[in-house]
Each structure stands twice: as C-alpha cells, then as structure tokens.
Design an enzyme around this catalytic site. Structure first.
Site, PDB file in Angstrom:
ATOM      1  N   GLY A 115     -24.745   4.146  59.338  1.00 46.55           N
ATOM      2  CA  GLY A 115     -24.748   2.817  59.938  1.00 46.55           C
ATOM      3  C   GLY A 115     -26.049   2.553  60.658  1.00 46.55           C
ATOM      4  N   PRO A 172     -28.787   1.629  63.547  1.00 51.84           N
ATOM      5  CA  PRO A 172     -28.915   2.202  64.887  1.00 51.84           C
ATOM      6  C   PRO A 172     -28.066   1.436  65.900  1.00 51.84           C
ATOM      7  CG  PRO A 172     -31.078   1.841  63.923  1.00 51.84           C
ATOM      8  CD  PRO A 172     -30.087   1.235  62.991  1.00 51.84           C
ATOM      9  N   GLY A 173     -27.416   2.160  66.780  1.00 49.33           N
ATOM     10  CA  GLY A 173     -26.670   1.515  67.854  1.00 49.33           C
ATOM     11  C   GLY A 173     -25.289   1.036  67.469  1.00 49.33           C
ATOM     12  N   GLY A 179     -22.763   2.877  67.084  1.00 49.01           N
ATOM     13  CA  GLY A 179     -21.739   3.712  67.706  1.00 49.01           C
ATOM     14  C   GLY A 179     -21.401   4.973  66.925  1.00 49.01           C
ATOM     15  N   LYS A 180     -22.350   5.493  66.148  1.00 51.42           N
ATOM     16  CA  LYS A 180     -22.071   6.696  65.369  1.00 51.42           C
ATOM     17  C   LYS A 180     -21.865   7.895  66.290  1.00 51.42           C
ATOM     18  CE  LYS A 180     -25.958   6.161  63.142  1.00 51.42           C
ATOM     19  NZ  LYS A 180     -26.373   4.863  63.678  1.00 51.42           N
ATOM     20  N   THR A 181     -22.779   8.057  67.218  1.00 48.87           N
ATOM     21  CA  THR A 181     -22.660   9.165  68.156  1.00 48.87           C
ATOM     22  C   THR A 181     -21.375   9.029  68.968  1.00 48.87           C
ATOM     23  OG1 THR A 181     -25.064   9.104  68.326  1.00 48.87           O
ATOM     24  CG2 THR A 181     -23.897  10.424  69.943  1.00 48.87           C
ATOM     25  N   HIS A 217     -46.351 -25.459  66.324  1.00 45.54           N
ATOM     26  CA  HIS A 217     -45.949 -24.325  65.493  1.00 45.54           C
ATOM     27  C   HIS A 217     -44.425 -24.129  65.546  1.00 45.54           C
ATOM     28  CE1 HIS A 217     -46.540 -20.159  63.824  1.00 45.54           C
ATOM     29  NE2 HIS A 217     -45.373 -19.992  64.433  1.00 45.54           N
ATOM     30  N   GLU A 218     -43.916 -24.044  66.764  1.00 43.22           N
ATOM     31  CA  GLU A 218     -42.467 -23.827  66.900  1.00 43.22           C
ATOM     32  C   GLU A 218     -41.686 -25.038  66.399  1.00 43.22           C
ATOM     33  OE1 GLU A 218     -41.279 -20.955  67.404  1.00 43.22           O
ATOM     34  OE2 GLU A 218     -43.192 -20.065  67.997  1.00 43.22           O
ATOM     35  N   HIS A 265     -41.201 -24.661  62.707  1.00 44.41           N
ATOM     36  CA  HIS A 265     -40.069 -23.797  62.347  1.00 44.41           C
ATOM     37  C   HIS A 265     -38.751 -24.546  62.525  1.00 44.41           C
ATOM     38  CE1 HIS A 265     -42.250 -20.095  61.870  1.00 44.41           C
ATOM     39  NE2 HIS A 265     -42.658 -20.016  63.126  1.00 44.41           N
TER      40      HIS A 265
HETATM   41  P1  ADP Z   1     -25.714   5.272  67.264  1.00 45.55           P
HETATM   42  O1  ADP Z   1     -25.464   6.720  67.424  1.00 45.55           O
HETATM   43  O2  ADP Z   1     -25.004   4.670  66.101  1.00 45.55           O
HETATM   44  O3  ADP Z   1     -27.159   4.885  67.268  1.00 45.55           O
HETATM   45  P2  ADP Z   1     -24.483   5.176  69.803  1.00 45.55           P
HETATM   46  O4  ADP Z   1     -23.194   5.813  69.511  1.00 45.55           O
HETATM   47  O5  ADP Z   1     -25.506   6.034  70.450  1.00 45.55           O
HETATM   48  O6  ADP Z   1     -25.095   4.524  68.507  1.00 45.55           O
HETATM   49  O7  ADP Z   1     -24.209   3.879  70.664  1.00 45.55           O
HETATM   50  C1  ADP Z   1     -24.964   3.567  71.787  1.00 45.55           C
HETATM   51  C2  ADP Z   1     -24.114   2.885  72.815  1.00 45.55           C
HETATM   52  O8  ADP Z   1     -23.694   1.602  72.377  1.00 45.55           O
HETATM   53  C3  ADP Z   1     -22.847   3.620  73.126  1.00 45.55           C
HETATM   54  O9  ADP Z   1     -23.052   4.586  74.097  1.00 45.55           O
HETATM   55  C4  ADP Z   1     -21.934   2.515  73.609  1.00 45.55           C
HETATM   56  O10 ADP Z   1     -22.155   2.260  74.957  1.00 45.55           O
HETATM   57  C5  ADP Z   1     -22.394   1.320  72.818  1.00 45.55           C
HETATM   58  N1  ADP Z   1     -21.549   1.098  71.649  1.00 45.55           N
HETATM   59  C6  ADP Z   1     -21.925   1.182  70.359  1.00 45.55           C
HETATM   60  N2  ADP Z   1     -20.898   0.877  69.538  1.00 45.55           N
HETATM   61  C7  ADP Z   1     -19.837   0.630  70.317  1.00 45.55           C
HETATM   62  C8  ADP Z   1     -18.467   0.277  70.061  1.00 45.55           C
HETATM   63  N3  ADP Z   1     -17.999   0.115  68.818  1.00 45.55           N
HETATM   64  N4  ADP Z   1     -17.650   0.099  71.117  1.00 45.55           N
HETATM   65  C9  ADP Z   1     -18.117   0.254  72.378  1.00 45.55           C
HETATM   66  N5  ADP Z   1     -19.379   0.586  72.680  1.00 45.55           N
HETATM   67  C10 ADP Z   1     -20.243   0.771  71.676  1.00 45.55           C
HETATM   68 ZN    ZN Z   2     -43.888 -18.565  64.077  1.00 47.05          ZN
HETATM   69 MG    MG Z   3     -26.857   8.126  67.840  1.00 44.58          MG
END
Ligand code: ADP
Ligand code: ZN
Ligand code: MG
Length: 645
Positions: free
Chosen positions: A233, A235-236, A238-240, A455-456, A459
C-alpha cells in the site's frame, strides 16, 4: 506554481519516547534525589558538629604560650581540632574552653614542642585523644571512593534497563537490531480497533490472528498457514500499524526491523542480522516478525547499474533461507510491508514465502471519517466540528496524512490560545498538510503578483470549463511550501479509475497557467516549469503504460514502476531509437493538442480570466463560493455535485 491534486508528501510519525532521565519519578530520578539529600544532610552535619561549638578560636601559638603559663588544664584532640580547657580562674567557676587547630598530621606533642613548650608544663596538662568517628569524618574519607562506585553502578543498571526496554538492542554488529514489543507491554499494544477502515485487510488478517491464538486447532486438522504475508500500500496507509495490530490482537511478541537496517557498511552483517532475528523470534514463539520497507533488500536481483549490491543479495538470500527452513509448527509468521511491490524480487513472492498478499488502499470517504474519529479521541472539539466535511475535502489523504491533519489542527488552536479545536482549524490544516505552511513573508513585487494571479486564474478557469476536470475549491496566490500559488481542485467523489478524457483535461488544466501567462503577457516565466513536468509525465504514462495513445494502441510499454535505474522492472524492454522517437512524438502531440484546448478556453473566457485575476490581486485567496459567483457573472455554469443538482 503547482496545481496540487491528491498528491502530498507522506509524513512519518515518530515513535513514542521511552521514559528516561527527564520523566517524572522514574527510578533514576528517585536515586538522584536520594543522593542529593544525602549530600545536603552531610554538609549540614559537618557545619553543625565540626568546629561549630561556639568557643573562641585561638591560634596554636597562643595555646603553646598558655600551656607554658600554666593556664591550661586539659586538651581534647579530635583529628586536627583541639579543644583547650583552661584551669578554673578565680573570677569564674566554669572552666573556659577555647578551640584551636594543630598542624595537620603531626602529633600534638610534636607541635607544641616546636613552639618551645616546656615539657614539664605539658605533663601537667591532661591530654585526651579522641578517635574521630563522626559521620563527616567517614563521609569525607570515603566519598572519593564510594561516589564513583555509585555512579558506575547506576550507569550499568541504566544500560541494562535500556537493553531490555529497547528489546535486547544490539551490542555487536551481527546481532539483529529488531525492536520487540512483548505481549505484556500494555502501553504499546495496538489492536484492530485502532485501525480505522481497511476492512478487507483486517478480514484477511483475522485468520492469522486466529492461528496465532490457537495454533493447535489449525495444525491438528492439517491446515497450512501462510508463513509470509506481504502488506502492500501507499506510504502512510497504516501497514506498520496493521502489523502491530495483528500482534496485539493475537497477544504475541512483535519483532520489527526495517529493510534498510539490514544493510550496513560491511558485507555479511545483514545476513547475520537476519539469522539472529529469526532465532530470537523462534525462541519467543508464537511471534510475528515484521520487515518494514522490504523493498530495500528485496529488489529484483541481478542487473542494475554499477553491478548488484552484494550485501542486499546476501540479506535477501538469508531471509529466503530462513523462511524455507520454517516448520509448520514453528508458530512464527513473517509479515513484510512495501509501497513498491513492483520492484520486489519474484523469489520473495513464490509459494511458501510471501505468498499471501494484502493490499491496503488509500482510505475512501467513509474510512477517512473513521480515521479522523480515531485520532480525535483525546482532542476537545468545538461544536462546529464536522468530521464528515473534512473527510469529504481530503480525497487522496492517507491515514498518516489525516493523523497529521488532526495534529496540525490542535497545534493551530493551541497557538491561538484556544482550548478547543474548531472546524476552521481543521480546514486550514488540510491545506497545510497538502502543501506545507503558507509563506506569507514571501513578498511578491507588483508585477510578480500580477503574473502569479493570471497563472493561477488560468488553471482555475480551465478546470472550471473543461467537462472532465475537477471543480475548483480554492485559488490562492499566497506561496505555500514550494509552490508560488495554488489552485485547489478536488473531485467530489473518490475515484479509483481515471479515464482518458479526465487525463486529457488534467493536462489541459496543468497547462492553463502557462497559456494564461503567454496570452496575457506575451512572455513566459519559470513559474510553470513544475506544471510542465507533471503534465509531460502524465502524457508519457498515457502512451507507455495505459494504452491511451492512437499510435501504439493497447500496449503497455513499461511496467508499473517505470524504467527503474537499479534492478530492472520485469517488463522493461530496451526500446529501439525508432520506438523512442515515436513515443516522444506521441507525447508531444498530446501536449500540443491540450495546450490548444487550454488556449481556446482562455481566449473564449478572457473576461472571466481578468475578473478572477483581478480579485486574486485584491484578496490573494478566493474560496469556492466567491469563485463560483465570478464564474456565473461571466456566463460560466459552475460544476455541481450530484446531490446539489
Ligand atoms: P505505513 O507503514 O503504511 O507507512 P503507518 O502504519 O506507519 O503507515 O501509519 C502512520 C500513522 O498513520 C499511524 O501511526 C496512524 O497514526 C495513522 N494511520 C494510518 N492508517 C490508519 C488507519 N487506518 N486508522 C488509524 N490511523 C491510521
Ligand atoms: Zn501552475
Ligand atoms: Mg511503515
């Protein structure tokens, strides 16, 4: 001068700090307090009990002459301190006492002899020598040895504690650098309830939780449980967090390490770290091993510029060897995360390795609302807060973005001295998370301001007129992050698929700024350079990836990951010069056609363009409502959401 759209930098959130010296009432600070009190007490003691008797202080030579004169009846020696008692005089009944000091480390008799005291006179004086057993004496004499010992002791104790806390952190190179969260660690425990949305992923992973909780049930019936699960997925997303939640739900130990941590300066270190990690996990089974950013070690092997990276290959091989060596009843499950599944070595994906794949999508509107709710728990909100509206306005945001949005909102409120977070705080935070903070100090000259405004406006106008472009939410010429100004245009609904027509309109919108500058000022600035590269990249993808060009038709000329520099993509081919030239020609054609379309819009609605630019120069920012009024005044019908129609 960007036209940002569903594109933001991913934010990393830091881990929570461990209690250390600073934290209130940690054992260390208790000990420090105790030592401090000890020192204070002993200082007080020495002030009160040594030399503080209140007697008159006289010199040793005075003592000598008094002895010679036969006035002294008694001398008490305590260390180097002398208490001289005078014979009762005729005038007072109580014997007078005076204090003095002798030379350090020299016997009193020797000292007095040096002062020419008559030995016969001295015989008459009653001399008592007290051995100095006072606390001060001991403290002063022992402190130089004891205090360093105590300090060393505390230090060693701290070190051991750290090692336990941080999960047997590495002392040597070879040992794994994994962080461990034990099931007993309630503070760090994460459960599925902390992960909002991601319903499918959670369902998939529930099975793993079940196995870890109750392996016997599965093993008895001969069921095969996956050894490796790959979370994929953006970045961010929630994989970790999900991996931790699996461990939390199952109540098993969680060993986590990042792919990049395997790779160190010395060849062979990574492989031995892998060995170590698996050994630790097996001895703690049932357990989860989590390898974050596995693409750092798991890239396609062989090829690549400058030869392969031996270290990476060895590490990857070791991971494969360890996973193959797993027995079914080992009760260790390896989870890994990546946002680049396209560059992973196929060996990792073979059966018996990471054969189970869980895809985590960017959250849709409902999920975004749920994530916002999760992160709004400890925040006091004003009545006007409506998370649904925030969720609507944040398509393309990841969980991590939403988390930082909430945080930014709270920071804004606190900075302005309010105790509750308001809707306005959250709305301002959306833009901050998307594009970085406003740079109000970035002063534009009058001419620059005019150019930026046109410019803006370009757009915004093209985006409002072309049928497949996204409606405009806001136009601004206030610099933000790296952008000199911005037009915020967002889709009403989340989109999974994008059509060719939408892409073409997107390209025209990106070129809107460029065209407006050219039409109005007859010249071009460096402002649109980012717009041009974004649009060109999109046009190129249309040709090479999505089969959207007339010339090539439905052929994917490039893999998902594009033409990677290191570790070639699976489907990558070397193009002949002819194909390369053809691609370039196609891209050029798309760009030119769409520039013409943007030009047509701007020429036709020049009055609207002027009106928008004029208003921008006055107020710097136009919100959706006002913007739509300007459109209507110039004969353009604003786009409406389905339910608004
Ligand atoms: P990834 O490992 O995918 O890059 P993380 O698991 O590190 O993402 O997510 C970073 C932070 O974002 C988490 O610590 C949490 O606070 C928030 N977050 C991400 N996904 C969710 C979710 N589905 N529900 C709640 N918080 C989330
Ligand atoms: Zn522009
Ligand atoms: Mg991560």
């Amino acid at each position: 001068m960007d036209t940002p759209k569903n594109k933001k930098p991913a934010r990393k959130t830091g881990g929570k700090g461990k209690p250390g010296f600073g934290s209130p009432m940690s054992p260390i600070s208790k000990i420090a307090n105790a030592i401090f009190i000890l020192i204070i007490v002993s200082v007080l003691y020495s002030v009160v009990f040594s030399g503080g008797s209140g007697n008159e202080q006289i010199s040793i030579s005075q003592v000598a002459s008094d002895v010679n004169a036969g006035l002294v009846s008694k001398i008490d020696v305590s260390g180097d301190n002398l208490t001289v008692t005078y014979a009762t005089s005729s005038t007072s009944t109580a014997p007078a006492m005076k204090d003095s000091k002798k030379e350090e480390g020299v016997a009193l008799t020797t000292t007095l002899a040096n002062y020419k005291v008559d030995p016969a006179k001295l015989d008459k004086v009653d001399i008592t020598i007290e051995s100095d057993t006072g606390f001060t004496y001991w403290f002063v004499n022992l402190a130089p040895f004891v205090i360093p010992l105590i300090v060393i002791g505390i230090f060693a104790w701290l070190l051991m504690r750290q090692m336990k806390g941080a999960g047997m952190q590495a002392m040597t190179f070879g040992q794994s650098k994994a962080r461990i969260i034990l099931p007993t660690d309630k503070k760090q425990r994460v459960t599925f309830a902390d992960v909002a949305g991601a319903k499918e992923a959670k369902e998939e992973l529930a099975e793993v939780v079940d196995f870890l909780r109750n392996p016997k049930k599965f093993l008895d019936i001969g069921a095969k449980i996956p050894k490796g699960i790959l979370l994929m997925g953006a970045p961010g997303t929630g994989k970790t967090l999900l991996a931790r939640a699996v461990a939390g739900e199952a109540g098993v130990a969680f060993f986590s390490i990042s792919g990049s941590e395997f790779v160190e300066m010395f060849v062979g270190v990574g492989a031995s770290r892998v060995r170590d990690l698996f050994k630790m996990a097996k001895s703690a089974a049932p357990a989860i091993i989590f390898i974050d950013e596995i693409d750092a070690v798991g890239r396609i092997r062989g090829g690549g510029v400058g030869g392969g990276n031996d270290e990476r290959e060895q590490t990857l091989n070791q991971i494969l060897v360890e996973m193959d060596g797993f027995e079914q009843n080992e009760k260790v499950i390896v989870m890994a995360a990546t946002n680049r599944p396209d560059v992973l070595d196929t060996a990792l994906l073979r059966p018996g390795r990471f054969d189970r794949r869980v895809i985590i999508d960017l959250p849709d509107r409902n999920d975004r609302e749920a994530i916002l709710k999760v992160h709004s728990k400890e925040k006091p909100f004003a009545e006007d807060v409506n998370l649904r509206v925030i969720a609507e306005r944040t398509p393309g945001f990841s969980g991590a973005d939403l988390y930082s949005l909430m945080n930014e909102g709270a920071i804004l409120a606190a900075r302005e001295g309010r105790v509750k977070v308001s809707q306005f705080d959250l709305i301002r935070s959306i833009e901050k998370v998307m594009m970085g903070p406003e740079r109000k100090s970035h002063i534009l000259s009058k001419k620059e301001k005019e150019i930026t405004a046109y410019h803006e406006a370009g757009h915004a106008l093209v985006s409002s007129v072309l049928p497949h472009a996204d409606p405009v939410h806001k136009v601004s010429i206030i610099a933000r992050g790296r952008a000199g100004g911005y037009t915020l245009h967002l889709p009403f609904e989340d989109k999974r698929l994008q059509s060719r027509k939408e892409f073409l309109d997107d390209i025209a919108v990106s070129l809107g700024g460029y065209v407006a500058e050219k039409t109005v000022f007859g010249d071009i600035t460096t402002g649109p350079s980012n717009d041009l590269s974004v649009a060109t990249a999109l046009a190129r993808d249309m040709v090479t990836k999505y089969g959207m060009s007339e010339k090539f038709g439905p052929v994917a000329l490039e893999g998902e990951g594009g033409r990677a520099m290191f570790g070639k993509g699976v489907e990558d081919k070397e193009y002949s010069d002819k194909v390369n030239a053809d691609i370039d020609a196609e891209v050029e054609k798309i760009m030119n056609t769409n520039m013409k379309r943007a030009e047509a819009v701007i020429t036709e609605h020049k009055k609207a363009l002027d009106a928008i630019a004029k208003r921008l120069i006055e107020t710097e920012t136009i919100e959706r409502e006002e913007f739509e009024k300007i459109l209507v005044a110039n004969g353009i019908t604003p786009k409406k959401k389905e339910e608004e129609k």
